[in-house]
Design a protein around this motif. Structure first.
Motif, PDB file in Angstrom:
ATOM      1  N   LEU A 142      64.313  29.932  -5.127  1.00  0.00           N
ATOM      2  CA  LEU A 142      63.711  30.727  -4.317  1.00  0.00           C
ATOM      3  C   LEU A 142      64.051  30.510  -2.854  1.00  0.00           C
ATOM      4  O   LEU A 142      64.433  29.612  -2.426  1.00  0.00           O
ATOM      5  CB  LEU A 142      61.979  30.333  -4.170  1.00  0.00           C
ATOM      6  CG  LEU A 142      61.180  30.637  -5.394  1.00  0.00           C
ATOM      7  CD1 LEU A 142      59.957  30.042  -5.215  1.00  0.00           C
ATOM      8  CD2 LEU A 142      61.340  32.080  -5.843  1.00  0.00           C
ATOM      9  N   HIS A 143      64.167  31.767  -2.247  1.00  0.00           N
ATOM     10  CA  HIS A 143      64.897  32.161  -0.992  1.00  0.00           C
ATOM     11  C   HIS A 143      64.131  33.010  -0.220  1.00  0.00           C
ATOM     12  O   HIS A 143      63.662  33.958  -0.443  1.00  0.00           O
ATOM     13  CB  HIS A 143      66.376  32.526  -0.921  1.00  0.00           C
ATOM     14  CG  HIS A 143      67.186  32.000  -1.819  1.00  0.00           C
ATOM     15  ND1 HIS A 143      67.755  30.534  -1.471  1.00  0.00           N
ATOM     16  CD2 HIS A 143      67.563  31.794  -3.000  1.00  0.00           C
ATOM     17  CE1 HIS A 143      68.775  30.240  -2.497  1.00  0.00           C
ATOM     18  NE2 HIS A 143      68.486  31.137  -3.258  1.00  0.00           N
ATOM     19  N   GLY A 144      63.616  32.459   1.003  1.00  0.00           N
ATOM     20  CA  GLY A 144      62.875  33.237   2.122  1.00  0.00           C
ATOM     21  C   GLY A 144      63.818  33.521   3.341  1.00  0.00           C
ATOM     22  O   GLY A 144      64.346  32.830   3.953  1.00  0.00           O
ATOM     23  N   LEU A 145      64.077  34.865   3.315  1.00  0.00           N
ATOM     24  CA  LEU A 145      64.730  35.256   4.370  1.00  0.00           C
ATOM     25  C   LEU A 145      64.087  36.361   5.198  1.00  0.00           C
ATOM     26  O   LEU A 145      62.994  37.087   4.669  1.00  0.00           O
ATOM     27  CB  LEU A 145      65.989  36.142   3.918  1.00  0.00           C
ATOM     28  CG  LEU A 145      66.835  35.442   3.066  1.00  0.00           C
ATOM     29  CD1 LEU A 145      68.049  36.369   2.103  1.00  0.00           C
ATOM     30  CD2 LEU A 145      67.657  34.371   3.526  1.00  0.00           C
ATOM     31  N   TRP A 146      64.394  36.704   6.436  1.00  0.00           N
ATOM     32  CA  TRP A 146      63.839  37.567   7.388  1.00  0.00           C
ATOM     33  C   TRP A 146      65.107  38.270   8.071  1.00  0.00           C
ATOM     34  O   TRP A 146      66.053  37.604   8.574  1.00  0.00           O
ATOM     35  CB  TRP A 146      63.292  36.887   8.321  1.00  0.00           C
ATOM     36  CG  TRP A 146      62.509  37.864   9.254  1.00  0.00           C
ATOM     37  CD1 TRP A 146      61.448  38.729   9.355  1.00  0.00           C
ATOM     38  CD2 TRP A 146      62.999  38.190  10.616  1.00  0.00           C
ATOM     39  NE1 TRP A 146      61.175  39.505  10.401  1.00  0.00           N
ATOM     40  CE2 TRP A 146      62.066  39.236  11.352  1.00  0.00           C
ATOM     41  CE3 TRP A 146      64.249  37.739  11.252  1.00  0.00           C
ATOM     42  CZ2 TRP A 146      62.360  39.603  12.655  1.00  0.00           C
ATOM     43  CZ3 TRP A 146      64.161  38.050  12.778  1.00  0.00           C
ATOM     44  CH2 TRP A 146      63.526  39.047  13.139  1.00  0.00           C
ATOM     45  N   THR A 147      65.020  39.470   8.307  1.00  0.00           N
ATOM     46  CA  THR A 147      66.145  40.304   9.167  1.00  0.00           C
ATOM     47  C   THR A 147      65.679  41.132   9.931  1.00  0.00           C
ATOM     48  O   THR A 147      64.645  41.544  10.113  1.00  0.00           O
ATOM     49  CB  THR A 147      66.949  41.188   8.250  1.00  0.00           C
ATOM     50  OG1 THR A 147      68.050  41.757   8.739  1.00  0.00           O
ATOM     51  CG2 THR A 147      66.237  42.488   7.512  1.00  0.00           C
ATOM     52  N   ASP A 148      66.600  41.083  11.136  1.00  0.00           N
ATOM     53  CA  ASP A 148      66.026  41.898  12.442  1.00  0.00           C
ATOM     54  C   ASP A 148      66.970  43.148  12.407  1.00  0.00           C
ATOM     55  O   ASP A 148      68.186  43.092  12.442  1.00  0.00           O
ATOM     56  CB  ASP A 148      66.420  41.300  13.798  1.00  0.00           C
ATOM     57  CG  ASP A 148      66.037  41.944  14.987  1.00  0.00           C
ATOM     58  OD1 ASP A 148      66.337  43.211  14.826  1.00  0.00           O
ATOM     59  OD2 ASP A 148      65.768  41.374  16.079  1.00  0.00           O
TER      60      ASP A 148
END
Length: 135
Positions: A110-116
């Motif tokens: 599982l990977h948690g990413l956040w993008t601006d």
């Protein structure tokens, strides 16, 4: 309800397609997160109604709101809540036995990413550091 389209898609991906990586991607200026902040802070009482499907969906994020409540100005809280939404989604995914099993055996990560969106930046949650770090 009885219909779980998203849950069914995740189940199929994990059990039938045997995906190796499952990504939760949050983003800046998320309308759902802003709506959750408004609801939880009392600025959108209509979402508190039990008849509001949107409000019930946003209720999932309330624990994240509680973690960021009081952390600076409302805009800063919303920005922090965007990342909390990713973490809560990861936590929720681990409640599915097929996800937990695949993650625990190493069959899937599982990977948690956040993008601006405006800046084009990308951050990944680093569980060891307990924070999002630039990718």
């Amino acid at each position: 309800g009885e219909y779980h389209g998203t849950s069914a898609a995740v189940e199929y991906a994990v059990t039938a397609l045997k995906v190796a990586h499952l990504i939760v991607l949050g983003h800046s200026n998320c309308g759902g997160v802003a709506g959750c902040h408004a609801m939880c802070s009392g600025a959108a009482p209509e979402l508190e109604a039990k008849s509001s499907f949107v409000g019930r969906w946003m209720e999932i994020l309330r624990p994240g709101y509680e973690r960021v409540r009081g952390a600076g100005a409302a805009q800063d809280q919303v920005r922090a809540l965007e990342r909390e939404a990713v973490l809560i989604s990861l936590e929720n995914l681990m409640t599915f036995p097929f996800v937990r099993g695949a993650a625990e055996t190493g069959e899937m990560t599982l990977h948690g990413l956040w993008t601006d969106i405006a800046e084009g930046g990308l951050e990944q949650y680093d569980a060891r550091a307990g924070r999002f770090v630039p990718v």
